[in-house]
Structure formats: structure tokens, C-alpha cells
Design a protein around this motif. Structure first.
Motif, PDB file in Angstrom:
ATOM      1  N   SER A   1     146.460 -10.664  97.198  1.00 21.65           N
ATOM      2  CA  SER A   1     146.608 -11.471  98.587  1.00 21.65           C
ATOM      3  C   SER A   1     145.574 -12.312  98.421  1.00 21.65           C
ATOM      4  CB  SER A   1     145.708 -10.179  99.325  1.00 21.65           C
ATOM      5  OG  SER A   1     146.549 -11.051 100.659  1.00 21.65           O
ATOM      6  N   ALA A   2     145.647 -13.389  98.749  1.00 16.62           N
ATOM      7  CA  ALA A   2     145.319 -14.882  99.674  1.00 16.62           C
ATOM      8  C   ALA A   2     144.970 -14.462 100.868  1.00 16.62           C
ATOM      9  CB  ALA A   2     145.681 -15.549  99.342  1.00 16.62           C
ATOM     10  N   THR A   3     144.593 -13.614 101.271  1.00 17.35           N
ATOM     11  CA  THR A   3     144.289 -13.369 102.905  1.00 17.35           C
ATOM     12  C   THR A   3     142.249 -12.753 102.829  1.00 17.35           C
ATOM     13  OG1 THR A   3     145.172 -11.433 103.546  1.00 17.35           O
ATOM     14  CG2 THR A   3     146.496 -13.454 103.534  1.00 17.35           C
ATOM     15  N   GLY A   4     141.909 -12.072 101.425  1.00 17.32           N
ATOM     16  CA  GLY A   4     141.019 -11.079 101.980  1.00 17.32           C
ATOM     17  C   GLY A   4     139.925 -11.879 101.412  1.00 17.32           C
ATOM     18  N   ILE A   5     138.665 -11.112 100.511  1.00 17.59           N
ATOM     19  CA  ILE A   5     137.744 -12.040  99.778  1.00 17.59           C
ATOM     20  C   ILE A   5     137.343 -11.458  98.763  1.00 17.59           C
ATOM     21  CG2 ILE A   5     135.341 -11.868  99.465  1.00 17.59           C
ATOM     22  CD1 ILE A   5     135.840 -12.022 102.898  1.00 17.59           C
ATOM     23  N   ALA A   6     137.372 -11.799  97.188  1.00 13.36           N
ATOM     24  CA  ALA A   6     137.586 -11.569  96.292  1.00 13.36           C
ATOM     25  C   ALA A   6     137.155 -11.915  94.774  1.00 13.36           C
ATOM     26  CB  ALA A   6     139.076 -11.204  95.702  1.00 13.36           C
ATOM     27  N   MET A   7     135.879 -11.756  94.830  1.00  9.33           N
ATOM     28  CA  MET A   7     135.169 -11.892  93.745  1.00  9.33           C
ATOM     29  C   MET A   7     135.406 -11.281  92.022  1.00  9.33           C
ATOM     30  SD  MET A   7     133.602 -12.745  96.324  1.00  9.33           S
ATOM     31  CE  MET A   7     132.830 -14.050  97.946  1.00  9.33           C
TER      32      MET A   7
ATOM     33  N   VAL B   1     136.899  -6.297  90.959  1.00  9.02           N
ATOM     34  CA  VAL B   1     135.902  -7.443  91.738  1.00  9.02           C
ATOM     35  C   VAL B   1     135.425  -6.543  92.929  1.00  9.02           C
ATOM     36  CG1 VAL B   1     137.395  -8.393  94.020  1.00  9.02           C
ATOM     37  CG2 VAL B   1     138.750  -7.618  91.421  1.00  9.02           C
ATOM     38  N   VAL B   2     134.716  -7.861  93.580  1.00 10.27           N
ATOM     39  CA  VAL B   2     133.532  -7.236  94.727  1.00 10.27           C
ATOM     40  C   VAL B   2     134.089  -8.301  95.320  1.00 10.27           C
ATOM     41  CG1 VAL B   2     131.454  -7.411  95.781  1.00 10.27           C
ATOM     42  CG2 VAL B   2     131.450  -6.957  93.500  1.00 10.27           C
ATOM     43  N   GLY B   3     135.035  -7.466  96.496  1.00 11.43           N
ATOM     44  CA  GLY B   3     135.491  -8.397  97.638  1.00 11.43           C
ATOM     45  C   GLY B   3     135.767  -6.900  98.826  1.00 11.43           C
ATOM     46  N   ARG B   4     136.934  -7.681 100.145  1.00 12.29           N
ATOM     47  CA  ARG B   4     136.842  -7.028 100.876  1.00 12.29           C
ATOM     48  C   ARG B   4     138.767  -7.285 101.383  1.00 12.29           C
ATOM     49  NH1 ARG B   4     134.607  -6.121 105.097  1.00 12.29           N
ATOM     50  NH2 ARG B   4     135.983  -6.346 106.761  1.00 12.29           N
ATOM     51  N   ALA B   5     139.727  -6.477 102.355  1.00 10.24           N
ATOM     52  CA  ALA B   5     141.140  -6.694 102.166  1.00 10.24           C
ATOM     53  C   ALA B   5     141.531  -7.718 103.561  1.00 10.24           C
ATOM     54  CB  ALA B   5     141.584  -5.515 102.356  1.00 10.24           C
ATOM     55  N   THR B   6     140.232  -7.809 104.212  1.00 13.50           N
ATOM     56  CA  THR B   6     140.387  -9.167 105.339  1.00 13.50           C
ATOM     57  C   THR B   6     139.565 -10.442 105.028  1.00 13.50           C
ATOM     58  OG1 THR B   6     139.366  -7.370 106.782  1.00 13.50           O
ATOM     59  CG2 THR B   6     141.442  -7.165 106.222  1.00 13.50           C
ATOM     60  N   ALA B   7     139.848 -10.900 105.588  1.00 14.78           N
ATOM     61  CA  ALA B   7     138.209 -12.298 105.697  1.00 14.78           C
ATOM     62  C   ALA B   7     137.247 -11.986 107.168  1.00 14.78           C
ATOM     63  CB  ALA B   7     139.000 -13.408 105.379  1.00 14.78           C
ATOM     64  N   ASP B   8     137.098 -11.720 107.412  1.00 14.97           N
ATOM     65  CA  ASP B   8     136.024 -10.704 108.929  1.00 14.97           C
ATOM     66  C   ASP B   8     135.103 -10.828 108.138  1.00 14.97           C
ATOM     67  OD1 ASP B   8     137.380  -8.732 108.258  1.00 14.97           O
ATOM     68  OD2 ASP B   8     137.579  -7.603 110.448  1.00 14.97           O
ATOM     69  N   ILE B   9     134.135 -10.267 109.539  1.00 17.77           N
ATOM     70  CA  ILE B   9     132.587 -10.156 109.214  1.00 17.77           C
ATOM     71  C   ILE B   9     132.730  -8.690 108.700  1.00 17.77           C
ATOM     72  CG2 ILE B   9     130.458 -10.253 109.863  1.00 17.77           C
ATOM     73  CD1 ILE B   9     131.734 -12.555 109.832  1.00 17.77           C
ATOM     74  N   GLY B  10     131.916  -8.062 107.212  1.00 12.70           N
ATOM     75  CA  GLY B  10     132.305  -6.513 107.005  1.00 12.70           C
ATOM     76  C   GLY B  10     131.454  -6.901 105.682  1.00 12.70           C
ATOM     77  N   ILE B  11     131.571  -5.436 105.067  1.00  9.83           N
ATOM     78  CA  ILE B  11     130.603  -5.532 104.010  1.00  9.83           C
ATOM     79  C   ILE B  11     131.793  -5.593 102.636  1.00  9.83           C
ATOM     80  CG2 ILE B  11     128.668  -4.161 105.585  1.00  9.83           C
ATOM     81  CD1 ILE B  11     129.839  -1.855 103.734  1.00  9.83           C
ATOM     82  N   LEU B  12     131.087  -5.977 101.722  1.00 11.10           N
ATOM     83  CA  LEU B  12     131.975  -5.513 100.708  1.00 11.10           C
ATOM     84  C   LEU B  12     131.966  -4.885  99.108  1.00 11.10           C
ATOM     85  CD1 LEU B  12     130.390  -9.431  99.581  1.00 11.10           C
ATOM     86  CD2 LEU B  12     133.023  -8.491 101.150  1.00 11.10           C
ATOM     87  N   ARG B  13     133.367  -3.939  99.104  1.00 13.26           N
ATOM     88  CA  ARG B  13     133.700  -2.960  98.554  1.00 13.26           C
ATOM     89  C   ARG B  13     134.017  -3.978  96.672  1.00 13.26           C
ATOM     90  NH1 ARG B  13     133.023   1.223 102.083  1.00 13.26           N
ATOM     91  NH2 ARG B  13     133.020   0.506 104.010  1.00 13.26           N
ATOM     92  N   LEU B  14     133.560  -2.118  96.489  1.00 15.04           N
ATOM     93  CA  LEU B  14     133.896  -2.791  94.673  1.00 15.04           C
ATOM     94  C   LEU B  14     135.092  -2.282  94.599  1.00 15.04           C
ATOM     95  CD1 LEU B  14     133.102  -3.600  91.773  1.00 15.04           C
ATOM     96  CD2 LEU B  14     132.284  -0.797  91.544  1.00 15.04           C
ATOM     97  N   MET B  15     136.080  -2.841  93.808  1.00 12.06           N
ATOM     98  CA  MET B  15     137.937  -2.853  93.874  1.00 12.06           C
ATOM     99  C   MET B  15     138.217  -2.479  92.577  1.00 12.06           C
ATOM    100  SD  MET B  15     139.111  -4.864  97.633  1.00 12.06           S
ATOM    101  CE  MET B  15     138.589  -6.568  97.105  1.00 12.06           C
ATOM    102  N   ARG B  16     139.660  -2.545  92.445  1.00 10.32           N
ATOM    103  CA  ARG B  16     140.645  -2.402  91.345  1.00 10.32           C
ATOM    104  C   ARG B  16     141.278  -3.353  91.586  1.00 10.32           C
ATOM    105  NH1 ARG B  16     144.551  -0.731  88.731  1.00 10.32           N
ATOM    106  NH2 ARG B  16     144.749  -0.031  86.343  1.00 10.32           N
ATOM    107  N   GLN B  17     142.148  -4.582  91.174  1.00  9.43           N
ATOM    108  CA  GLN B  17     142.944  -5.390  91.390  1.00  9.43           C
ATOM    109  C   GLN B  17     144.285  -5.114  90.423  1.00  9.43           C
ATOM    110  OE1 GLN B  17     143.976  -6.979  93.921  1.00  9.43           O
ATOM    111  NE2 GLN B  17     146.141  -7.090  92.971  1.00  9.43           N
TER     112      GLN B  17
ATOM    113  N   GLY C   1     150.223  -7.101  90.515  1.00  5.45           N
ATOM    114  CA  GLY C   1     149.890  -7.945  91.942  1.00  5.45           C
ATOM    115  C   GLY C   1     149.470  -6.242  93.371  1.00  5.45           C
ATOM    116  N   GLY C   2     150.253  -6.603  94.247  1.00  5.16           N
ATOM    117  CA  GLY C   2     150.089  -5.335  94.990  1.00  5.16           C
ATOM    118  C   GLY C   2     148.402  -5.056  95.805  1.00  5.16           C
ATOM    119  N   PRO C   3     148.089  -4.705  96.474  1.00  2.00           N
ATOM    120  CA  PRO C   3     146.887  -4.546  97.141  1.00  2.00           C
ATOM    121  C   PRO C   3     146.446  -3.315  96.188  1.00  2.00           C
ATOM    122  CG  PRO C   3     148.455  -2.450  97.775  1.00  2.00           C
ATOM    123  CD  PRO C   3     149.454  -3.251  97.017  1.00  2.00           C
ATOM    124  N   ALA C   4     144.679  -4.235  96.038  1.00  2.00           N
ATOM    125  CA  ALA C   4     143.762  -3.932  95.053  1.00  2.00           C
ATOM    126  C   ALA C   4     143.405  -2.085  95.809  1.00  2.00           C
ATOM    127  CB  ALA C   4     142.404  -4.560  95.251  1.00  2.00           C
TER     128      ALA C   4
END
Length: 636
Positions: free
Chosen positions: A223-229, A242-258, A262-265
Motif C-alpha cells: 500500500s501507499a497509504t501507510g508508512i513504510a521504511m 519493514v518498519v512502518g504502520r498501515a495508516t499515515a496518522d499519528i501513532g507508533i511504528l511496528r515491525l512488519m513483513r511485506q 503485494g497485499g497487506p503487510a
């Protein structure tokens, strides 16, 4: 015979950062940062220390060297010097300039034949008219960037040939090679309205598609609507860590597997209510790294960025490292060894190795060598319970031999989603200066602070000042009631969001006899239209439109200020533009409040971390002197 540290000692202090372990796990290259007093500049040199022991040795002469990176065979080091990419034989020799103007983020290809890096694509004529169609036309520390964007380049180590891999109206960050060197992943915010959001996407390019004047077309992954590093590729190339979150609002970042398909992390740290810290200036952390089947990463807990391990789906803090805050991380998978920078209550930061059994060995002693007679005053921790039942974690710095009833300095951290850490602090040296003079320093991790879970992190959103005001005033009142400090001699300081709160608190209460506000925010309405982060601050942090921005601005309440106020500000600050300080100074001066404005020429928002040494020394000395003078000589 020992002494307390003084602001002038910042010229002599040497601090290590960015540790990189060699592939065999036996050597650590790192940057040693210092100061050139005569040239009034921060210096950087590449040093090395052996894990087996021995004195560190310098590998480069500086004065502006950074980002050492080992080749996969451990024979060569790449590093940056004044924004250019160099290589250096690891066993000694002269460096060779390879490429780059304004280069950053160098990363070796898996076969060691190429180095990818990020650099500006094109030139910006600073004398020509600036035509602006988007909000991302400036950045703190860089100023106006105009149409120039940071893009991905690849340099051939043998021939020196450089190929531009990406192009377009977006910036590239965090490049990572795929396991076989055919692809590069990176983060970018691509789209016509990308400048109006904090969202970014994860992209992959085929490196072979670039060359002969062509650039590669990036493919969005997920997705391009969240945060992903992006941090690393999984060994089979099927997914990215990846470090990020599914949404681009204010909140903590998580460790994710993308997944690359494709599809959700997949969120890997869903059970850990802590912010994964990948590391930014003023926000210590580390890019997560694979250690065999496990992942080592940093997350903030009670204000401190600590080392964690993700193993078998469970993320836990590594017990042997619990006494330290960490920044930077590198892993040598073959040896099972990791390296990081560790800080504790007596040390600002030293290089340490973490062995296969998680044992910690501190390898350097740069602080003791650079300031051999200095002893730091350690903080103590205390939890306060606010009248609504909310617990607030506090740090108290005071000389144990100081009598009770002395002056108090309340210091407010920035962010607002940063936090005070319980280890030694090389940025706010005035804490030590004042504690040696008999002061008590109170640093509070109030609502909005990081390290106490996502609900606490978000608790100040939409209510700056309103939601956290009592989190400051009630602990101060508690220390006064206990007799630890004198309620007639209480000062407040802070930087960035802390500068905002110093203005807010001094306008809305008569508690403080002196104020030193740095990197201030006085008017949220004008900030939202002039800051390089204004859209995010105005929309995500505050919201509610124009009326709410006015309601939460210190300038709305400026008639209430009585305390002598020092305002300190970088005049090249793009995050909290200098007009914020000028408005506050004008308002106080017009109301006959004793005030002084100090501007630091050419200094960005982060100058108290990495600006000119003379500016950092001056900032620390001025805060200590101002609050001392005006608490001992209160206004009539």
C-alpha cells in the motif's frame, strides 16, 4: 579529583556513532564525532576497534567523514566525505573518490561490485526565481530545494561508472539491495498529492533497467497509504522487513513483513505496545537487522531506545542490554555477533558488542579519554500520579549533597512524541551545570511521550497544552509541597515542542520565575502554513481547523506572561520558522516583559544536536545563566 561537565567541554567531547561490524564479526568501523574549535565545525572521522580488544585506531583523517560500510568480503570500506562517496582498503591505504555530490545512504551490492546511494538529481540555481507547485520545496537543514529531488544511483566500484536508477517528482530513501543484487527496494511518496500527506510507499526497481540514459520504473509493493521504511530483504527474496504502520496518522511504528507479491503487510510486533525506533537525529534507534532466523531491533520503553529480539513470533527486550539505551546496529550473521552504541547513566555513548549469548562487551572509552576528570550526576526516576489517575514518569537530576529547598528547572522535551531517557545526555549539558550549582532538574515524560504504549503516545493529539498542562504543573507542585525545591524559584525551559510548552505554561500560570524557550512555536496558525512539516502538524497533530489552531496557540494567551523570557532560535529553522520566535519576542517586548531574543545564524532546527560547536556551547551556557540570574533576582 573530579568535576562537573560544563558547556565548554562540548569542544573536547568525542562521541562514537554508526557502528558497522565486519562480515567476520571481528572488527567494528564507526564514526567518531568531535569539534574543531578553531574552525567552529563539527568533525567526523572513521575509526576502528577490534572486538577481541585493544585500543581503537583512526582510519580516516576527516574532517567530515561518515557512514562507513564494509564490503561483503570485508576487504574494503566505503564511506562518505563531504557528501562524496569514497572507498578505502580496510587494512590501510589512501581513500579513492568514487562518486557523488551530496551522497548519502551508501549500501554495497551482495557481490561487492557496486554501491547504491541516494543523491540529488540535478542542480538548483539559488539565484533564479523559485517556481513552487508543491509543499515539499524546502526542508530543515537543506533550505529551499526547488525542483531538485533525491534519487537512487549505482556506482561500479571497479570502473567508477555511475548510473542514475530513478527519476521523477519524488524523493528516494532507505535503499536496500535484494539478495542476488538484481533489485533495489526503497521508500518514496509518489503521487500528485503526496506532498499533502505523511504517507509513503515501498517500491522496487530492476537495476538492469537503468543505463544508457534510461531510468528504471519503480513498482509499488503493498500500500501507499501507510508508512513504510524498508530495512532488509528476506533471504529468499520473497518479502521485505519493514518498519512502518498501515495508516499515515499519528501513532507508533511496528515491525512488519511485506510480501513482494503485494497485499497487506504482516505486523510482526503486534503484541509489543512499543514504538520501533529506526533512528533519526534526536530519536535514537537502529535499523532492524536479521540475526539468523531472528530479528534484532530497537524499541522505546519508558523513554529509552532499548534492544529487542523478535524470535519465533515473540518480541522481547534482551535482558543483558536492559541497562543501556542503544543507537545504531549492525550484525555479522556468520559469527552471531551484533554491535551497537550503548549509553547509560555514566556514559553518553560507547561502542559495544553483543555476543551470541547476548553478552555485552563495551569496546571503547572515548568519553573518559576526552574528558578524563569529568563525573556526571546521574538521574533518579520517579512516577507521579496526576489528579485524573494518569501515571507520569519523571527523571530528577540533582546533586545528592545539595540541601533541599533549592531552585527547580522544569525541562520539556520536543516532539511532542519524543521522550527523556534515563541515561546521560550530551545535548542538554546545562542540566549538569545547574545541578552542580544546587538546582534540581525535573524532566517529565508527559502525555504524548514515547515509550508508554500507543494510547499514551496519542493522548496529546488534538490538545497540545490542554491535555498535558497538568502533567507538568502537578509534579512541580508535589516537589514544592515536599520541600525538595523552593516554590518561589521555579524556571521552565524546553526546545521545539518544549519551546511551545515553555511559552504556553508561562502564559497560563504564574508558577515560573524565569523562562528559556528554544526553537519555539508561538502561533500554530502561521506555523501550519510556513513549516516544512506544517501540513502534518496542522492536520494530524491539531486538526479542528483555524479556530482550534488559534485556541491552542501560546500567542492567544500572551497577556498572561510575567516571567523574564529568553528566546533562542536558529535563523535557518524550517520546521519552526524563525518568525515564531520573532512573534513571541515582539509580543513580550510590546507588553514590557523582560525578554531577550538570541538568533543563531545559519542554524537549522536541529542545531542543538549537530550545529556549530560555538552555537551549541552558547545555547547551553545561556540557558543556565538566564535561569540562574532570574531565579536569584526575581522581577519586582
Amino acid at each position: 579529583m573530579t568535576r562537573s561537565i560544563s558547556p565548554d567541554d562540548l569542544y573536547d567531547l568525542r562521541l562514537p556513532s554508526d557502528p558497522q561490524v565486519s562480515p567476520d564479526g571481528e572488527r567494528v568501523a564507526y564514526v567518531l564525532t568531535g569539534a574543531d574549535r578553531a574552525g567552529d565545525r563539527t568533525t567526523g572521522e572513521v575509526w576502528e576497534v577490534r572486538v577481541a580488544g585493544g585500543a581503537p585506531r583512526r582510519l580516516t583523517e576527516g574532517p567530515a567523514d561518515a557512514a562507513p560500510r564494509w564490503s561483503p568480503d570485508g576487504v574494503t570500506l566505503a564511506f562518505l566525505r563531504d557528501g562524496a562517496l569514497y572507498t578505502l582498503p580496510a587494512d590501510g591505504g589512501e581513500p579513492t573518490r568514487l562518486a557523488g555530490e551530496g551522497a548519502r545512504s551508501p549500501v554495497w551490492s551482495p557481490d561487492g561490485t557496486r554501491i547504491a546511494f541516494v543523491a540529488p538529481a540535478g542542480e538548483f540555481d539559488r539565484t533564479a526565481p523559485v517556481v513552487i507547485d508543491r509543499l515539499d520545496y524546502k526542508a530543515d537543514g537543506a533550505g529551499r530545494t526547488g525542483p531538485v529531488r533525491a534519487h537512487l544511483f549505482v556506482a561500479d566500484v571497479k570502473t567508477g561508472e555511475v548510473v542514475q536508477v530513478t527519476a521523477g517528482d519524488y524523493h528516494v530513501a532507505f535503499p536496500v539491495w535484494s539478495p542476488y543484487g538484481a533489485r533495489l527496494a526503497f521508500a518514496a511518496a509518489i503521487g500528485e498529492r503526496a506532498d499533502l500527506s505523511t504517507a509513503n510507499g515501498l517500491y522496487v526497481v530492476e537495476v538492469a533497467d537503468a543505463g544508457a540514459g534510461r531510468t528504471a520504473e519503480p513498482r509499488l509493493v503493498g500500500s501507499a497509504t501507510g508508512i513504510a521504511m524498508p530495512c532488509a530483504w528476506y533471504a529468499d527474496g520473497s518479502a521485505l522487513l519493514v518498519v512502518g504502520r498501515a495508516t499515515a496518522d499519528i501513532g507508533i511504528l511496528r515491525l512488519m513483513r511485506q510480501p513482494l507479491a503485494g497485499g497487506p503487510a504482516e505486523v510482526l510486533t503486534a503484541g509489543l505496545d512499543r514504538n520501533v525506533m529506526y533512528g533519526l537525529p534526536g530519536y535514537p534507534g537502529a535499523v532492524p537487522r536479521f540475526a539468523g532466523a531472528d530479528v534484532l531491533f530497537a524499541a522505546r520503553d519508558r523513554g529509552v531506545s532499548r534492544l529487542y529480539r523478535l524470535s519465533g513470533g515473540t518480541a522481547e527486550q534482551i535482558p543483558q542490554t536492559a541497562a543501556f539505551g542503544v543507537s545504531g546496529l549492525s550484525v555479522a550473521p556468520a559469527s552471531g555477533r551484533a554491535v551497537t552504541v550503548v549509553a547509560d547513566r555514566a556514559r553518553f555513548g560507547e561502542i559495544a558488542a553483543v555476543g551470541p549469548a547476548d553478552e555485552v562487551t563495551v569496546l571503547t572509552d572515548h568519553q573518559a579519554r576526552s574528558l578524563p576528570d569529568v563525573e556526571l550526576i546521574a538521574c533518579t526516576e520517579r512516577d507521579f500520579v496526576i489528579s485524573d489517575g494518569t501515571p507520569v514518569h519523571g527523571l530528577i537530576i540533582r546533586d545528592p549533597s545539595a540541601p533541599p529547598g533549592g531552585p527547580l528547572l522544569l525541562d520539556v522535551h520536543g516532539g511532542p512524541h519524543n521522550a527523556w531517557a534515563s541515561h546521560a545526555d550530551a545535548i542538554h549539558v546545562y542540566h549538569q551545570t545547574l545541578a552542580a550549582r544546587g538546582w534540581t532538574i525535573l524532566a517529565l515524560n508527559v502525555r504524548g511521550s514515547d515509550g508508554y504504549g500507543e494510547d499514551f503516545y496519542r493522548a496529546v493529539v488534538g490538545g497540545w497544552g490542554e491535555h498535558d498542562e497538568r502533567d507538568f504543573l502537578e509534579p512541580v507542585a508535589a516537589l514544592v509541597a515536599e520541600g525538595l525545591v523552593d516554590g518561589e524559584r521555579v524556571a521552565v525551559t524546553g526546545y521545539s515542542y518544549g519551546g511551545y510548552m515553555a511559552c504556553w505554561l508561562s502564559a497560563r500560570t504564574g508558577t515560573f520565575t524565569a523562562v528559556a524557550a528554544g526553537g519555539v512555536v508561538s502561533d500554530l496558525l502561521s506555523l501550519s502554513g510556513t513549516s516544512d512539516e506544517g501540513e502534518a502538524l496542522g492536520t494530524l497533530e491539531i486538526g479542528g481547523g483555524r479556530d482550534r489552531l488559534v485556541e491552542l496557540s501560546p500567542l492567544t494567551y500572551v497577556d498572561g506572561v510575567r516571567a523574564p523570557t529568553l528566546i533562542l532560535h536558529g535563523d535557518a529553522d524550517e520546521t519552526c520558522p524563525v518568525g515564531q520566535a520573532e512573534q513571541w519576542f515582539h509580543a513580550l517586548r510590546a507588553r514590557s516583559v523582560r525578554t531577550r531574543l538570541v538568533l543563531y545564524p545559519g542554524s537549522s532546527h536541529l542545531f542543538i544536536l549537530n550545529g556549530r560547536p560555538s552555537h551549541r556551547v552558547d545555547y547551553n551556557q545561556r540557558v543556565a545563566d538566564w535561569v540562574t540570574r532570574h531565579t536569584n533576582e526575581p522581577e519586582e
